[in-house]
Design an enzyme around this catalytic site. Structure first.
Site, PDB file in Angstrom:
ATOM      1  N   THR A 299     -15.864  14.177 -16.063  1.00  0.00           N
ATOM      2  CA  THR A 299     -16.229  13.009 -16.868  1.00  0.00           C
ATOM      3  C   THR A 299     -15.071  12.529 -17.728  1.00  0.00           C
ATOM      4  O   THR A 299     -15.210  11.545 -18.459  1.00  0.00           O
ATOM      5  CB  THR A 299     -17.439  13.306 -17.776  1.00  0.00           C
ATOM      6  OG1 THR A 299     -17.072  14.309 -18.748  1.00  0.00           O
ATOM      7  CG2 THR A 299     -18.635  13.786 -16.971  1.00  0.00           C
TER       8      THR A 299
ATOM      9  N   HIS B 248     -22.229  20.110 -19.570  1.00  0.00           N
ATOM     10  CA  HIS B 248     -22.330  19.276 -18.361  1.00  0.00           C
ATOM     11  C   HIS B 248     -22.573  20.131 -17.119  1.00  0.00           C
ATOM     12  O   HIS B 248     -22.455  21.351 -17.151  1.00  0.00           O
ATOM     13  CB  HIS B 248     -21.054  18.445 -18.187  1.00  0.00           C
ATOM     14  CG  HIS B 248     -20.760  17.542 -19.341  1.00  0.00           C
ATOM     15  ND1 HIS B 248     -19.542  16.922 -19.532  1.00  0.00           N
ATOM     16  CD2 HIS B 248     -21.534  17.155 -20.396  1.00  0.00           C
ATOM     17  CE1 HIS B 248     -19.585  16.192 -20.634  1.00  0.00           C
ATOM     18  NE2 HIS B 248     -20.774  16.324 -21.175  1.00  0.00           N
TER      19      HIS B 248
ATOM     20  N   HIS C   6     -12.342   9.537 -30.653  1.00  0.00           N
ATOM     21  CA  HIS C   6     -13.647  10.076 -30.229  1.00  0.00           C
ATOM     22  C   HIS C   6     -14.711   9.647 -31.225  1.00  0.00           C
ATOM     23  O   HIS C   6     -14.491   9.648 -32.441  1.00  0.00           O
ATOM     24  CB  HIS C   6     -13.591  11.607 -30.147  1.00  0.00           C
ATOM     25  CG  HIS C   6     -14.799  12.226 -29.527  1.00  0.00           C
ATOM     26  ND1 HIS C   6     -15.933  12.506 -30.245  1.00  0.00           N
ATOM     27  CD2 HIS C   6     -15.059  12.607 -28.245  1.00  0.00           C
ATOM     28  CE1 HIS C   6     -16.846  13.031 -29.440  1.00  0.00           C
ATOM     29  NE2 HIS C   6     -16.341  13.106 -28.224  1.00  0.00           N
TER      30      HIS C   6
ATOM     31  N   LYS D 114     -10.941  20.615 -29.089  1.00  0.00           N
ATOM     32  CA  LYS D 114     -12.185  20.301 -28.384  1.00  0.00           C
ATOM     33  C   LYS D 114     -12.192  20.826 -26.951  1.00  0.00           C
ATOM     34  O   LYS D 114     -13.255  20.995 -26.354  1.00  0.00           O
ATOM     35  CB  LYS D 114     -12.440  18.795 -28.366  1.00  0.00           C
ATOM     36  CG  LYS D 114     -13.075  18.259 -29.655  1.00  0.00           C
ATOM     37  CD  LYS D 114     -13.515  16.809 -29.491  1.00  0.00           C
ATOM     38  CE  LYS D 114     -14.912  16.701 -28.948  1.00  0.00           C
ATOM     39  NZ  LYS D 114     -15.046  16.591 -27.513  1.00  0.00           N
TER      40      LYS D 114
ATOM     41  N   GLN E  54     -22.707   9.132 -20.941  1.00  0.00           N
ATOM     42  CA  GLN E  54     -21.320   8.926 -21.328  1.00  0.00           C
ATOM     43  C   GLN E  54     -21.094   7.522 -21.890  1.00  0.00           C
ATOM     44  O   GLN E  54     -20.256   7.312 -22.776  1.00  0.00           O
ATOM     45  CB  GLN E  54     -20.403   9.167 -20.132  1.00  0.00           C
ATOM     46  CG  GLN E  54     -20.351  10.605 -19.651  1.00  0.00           C
ATOM     47  CD  GLN E  54     -19.763  11.552 -20.679  1.00  0.00           C
ATOM     48  OE1 GLN E  54     -18.971  11.173 -21.531  1.00  0.00           O
ATOM     49  NE2 GLN E  54     -20.170  12.814 -20.616  1.00  0.00           N
TER      50      GLN E  54
END
Length: 420
Positions: free
Chosen positions: A69, A102, A168, A178, A290
């Site tokens: 993603t 995910h 972000h 992250k 997303q």
């Protein structure tokens, strides 16, 4: 005038009025040779020795990558890392796909992400946040949760984290810590990182590192088992590398964030009646979950009571996995959804994306142009748009012929803001 929106793999052209404000990243000259740029960065890092000098030939090395993603150019970065580590036997190297919550990637997707040579020669594993047997408990965070990280990462002799840096919508910037937290953390740790109080904090927003609770937590969790080396890149709208940041986790990431903030955050003088946005095309707009990021970017400059039109292909659906759809169906309005999520007794993974979507919907009307069936769009309490130009024309009844319009052709790769 015609504007090209990043949509799926092929893009989408729309006609907008001449007075529309186009908000796009500042143009950057590309390096002549991105391969050489990365190699030089690996050899001249910030805060550490050159990568090759840090790794022994006997070390078990893990390379943490971001999942499908994200548009991180793993097909370039991983081979170039291994180029610097030729003294390490390939059987000593493991790539960990940092999925967070995910779904797993398939072999075909790994080939798309990394290239067939890497997939055929290097051991690759998907991270599973729910599998306690695949996690190591490292202690308790000051944020109130137990800290679990991927077991193979913790047990490795040398740990490398890769990624790309962009603004972000609640951690301030992606990349850096992250990649580890939430990338390869356990579900209990991830749920605290994304709880309603954290996501709703006023400093949990685009471009903010200082006193942002999510950035503070991700950095703290990294101290429990810190990566030995960071490789992050900045990208333009065509997914081309514009700069490279390597070395010590916090120092190198901070330098990268400063670079991205300068080039990707664009000041606007006022808010707009209508903001057209995207989720930067494939792979970022694979699903509605997303696409909330692109809507959130538009939220920064749309008037209260205004309208956001988001173009996101959503070829993977809502998606079908995870709890996003289930949470959206639990209440009949964004207001009631926020009330449910903000109840301290409510805990369900994926609530953070539903929370941010509801916050946006409480501020503005949101239309979605996508491949999703209308029923699915309405399940998310969004309004389907079959044609963006027609939707714009229809909105003149609400705002008048001179309605103010802005377009974010690259969605969250550009973060506009208004000083208020």
């Amino acid at each position: 005038m015609e504007v090209s929106l990043a949509y799926g793999k092929n893009g989408l052209n729309v006609i907008v009025p001449e007075h529309t404000r186009i908000v796009a990243p500042n143009h950057l000259e590309l390096p002549e040779d991105d391969h050489e740029l990365v190699l030089q960065a690996l050899r001249n890092p910030k805060g550490t020795k050159p990568l090759r000098e840090m790794v022994k030939s006997t070390d078990r090395v893990v390379i943490v990558i971001s999942d499908i993603t994200r548009p991180t150019p793993n097909h370039k970065l991983v081979p170039w890392l291994l180029e610097e580590l030729t003294h390490v036997p390939i059987e000593n190297v493991t790539i960990i796909n940092g999925l967070g919550t995910h779904r797993d990637q398939t072999r075909e997707e790994f080939i798309e992400m990394l290239g067939e040579t890497i997939v055929n020669t290097v051991r690759i594993i998907n991270h599973h946040c729910h599998e306690k047997s695949e996690l190591t408990h490292l202690g308790k965070s000051s944020f109130g949760c137990e800290v679990y990280l991927n077991k193979e990462y913790v047990e490795a002799d040398f740990r490398i984290v890769t990624g790309f840096i962009e603004p972000h919508f609640f951690a301030g910037f992606s990349g850096g810590p992250k990649g580890i937290m939430p990338g390869i953390a356990g579900i209990e740790t991830i749920l605290t990182f994304h709880n309603a109080k954290m996501i709703g904090h006023p400093l949990a927003t685009w471009g903010v590192l200082d006193k942002n609770p999510l950035q503070e937590m991700t950095r703290e969790v990294n101290t429990f088992c810190k990566p030995d080396f960071l490789l992050n890149v900045a990208l333009n709208g065509e997914r081309e590398i514009t700069n490279v940041f390597t070395g010590e986790l916090v120092e190198a990431h901070a330098i990268g964030c400063a670079f991205v903030k300068e080039h990707a955050m664009i000041k606007c003088e006022k808010r707009f009646d209508v903001v057209i946005t995207t989720n930067a095309g494939y792979p970022l707009d694979q699903n509605l979950y997303q696409a909330v990021k692109g809507m959130n970017a538009a939220h920064k400059i749309v008037k209260q009571g205004g309208t956001i039109i988001c173009a996101a292909e959503c070829i993977e659906g809502m998606p079908d996995h995870g709890n996003f759809v289930k949470i959206l169906q639990m209440r009949q309005s964004p207001k009631d959804l926020l009330e449910m999520i903000n109840d301290p007794s409510f805990h369900m993974f994926d609530q953070w994306e539903a929370q941010r979507l509801a916050m946006i919907q409480e501020w503005a009307d949101v239309y979605l142009y996508s491949l999703l069936p209308e029923e699915s769009v309405r399940t998310a309490m969004l309004t389907p748009s079959q044609n963006i130009e027609q939707t714009l024309d229809d909105l003149k009844a609400k705002y008048g012929d001179e309605m103010s319009i802005a377009v974010l052709p690259l969605g969250p790769l550009t973060i506009p803001y208004v000083e208020e």
